[in-house]
Design a protein around this motif. Sequence first.
Motif, short mmCIF file in Angstrom:
data_model
loop_
_atom_site.label_atom_id
_atom_site.label_comp_id
_atom_site.label_asym_id
_atom_site.label_seq_id
_atom_site.Cartn_x
_atom_site.Cartn_y
_atom_site.Cartn_z
N VAL A 156 34.50 33.56 35.11
CA VAL A 156 35.21 34.56 35.93
C VAL A 156 36.02 33.86 37.01
O VAL A 156 35.48 33.12 37.84
CB VAL A 156 34.23 35.58 36.56
N ALA A 163 38.33 38.93 40.04
CA ALA A 163 37.53 40.15 39.88
C ALA A 163 38.13 41.27 40.72
O ALA A 163 38.67 41.02 41.80
CB ALA A 163 36.09 39.90 40.31
N ALA A 175 36.85 41.95 35.36
CA ALA A 175 36.58 40.52 35.52
C ALA A 175 37.46 39.76 34.54
O ALA A 175 37.57 40.14 33.37
CB ALA A 175 35.10 40.24 35.25
N ILE A 211 34.22 47.39 37.07
CA ILE A 211 34.71 46.12 37.59
C ILE A 211 35.67 45.58 36.54
O ILE A 211 35.42 45.72 35.34
CB ILE A 211 33.56 45.11 37.72
N CYS A 252 40.73 39.42 30.50
CA CYS A 252 40.04 40.41 31.34
C CYS A 252 39.15 41.34 30.52
O CYS A 252 39.49 41.69 29.39
CB CYS A 252 41.05 41.24 32.12
N PHE A 278 27.87 38.78 42.97
CA PHE A 278 28.08 37.93 41.80
C PHE A 278 27.12 36.76 41.91
O PHE A 278 27.10 36.06 42.93
CB PHE A 278 29.53 37.45 41.77
#
Length: 131
Positions: free
Chosen positions: A68, A71, A33, A31, A44, A81
């Motif tokens: 965040v 994403a 984020a 991922i 990030c 999440f």
Amino acid sequence: MFTAKFLLAALGFTAVSSPLILAGELASPSITACSGSINPPDGCSIISVVSAGCINLTGDLSSLNKQVSWAQVPAGFVCTFFQNRDCTNGGVNAHDVVVLEGGIWDMSDVQGIAGPQNFDDQTSSISCSPV
């Protein structure tokens, strides 16, 4: 008929190319984020997906806790999440969870359990699974 030179060349190619293919197949999905924008990248972090495991935004990821804004979920995965740590939520109608499939997401407008919602600066933990 195959010559010895041809067979050695073929075996050499296989020995060189196989580890590259295997390395690509074994690479862990991840991922991305971001506390800022995703394009261009700002704040990030890349987080390896641990299938069906809970990822708390602590330790090396603590800069993302409740920060965040964007994403990117890998194709073929669905990630939840959570507003709380340890991947817990408040119940069926809670507004403390969003579920995102593969793609790039602006957390200010995502699909929550109870419908569209602003989940910007809310995430404290994440759980992902293959679709």
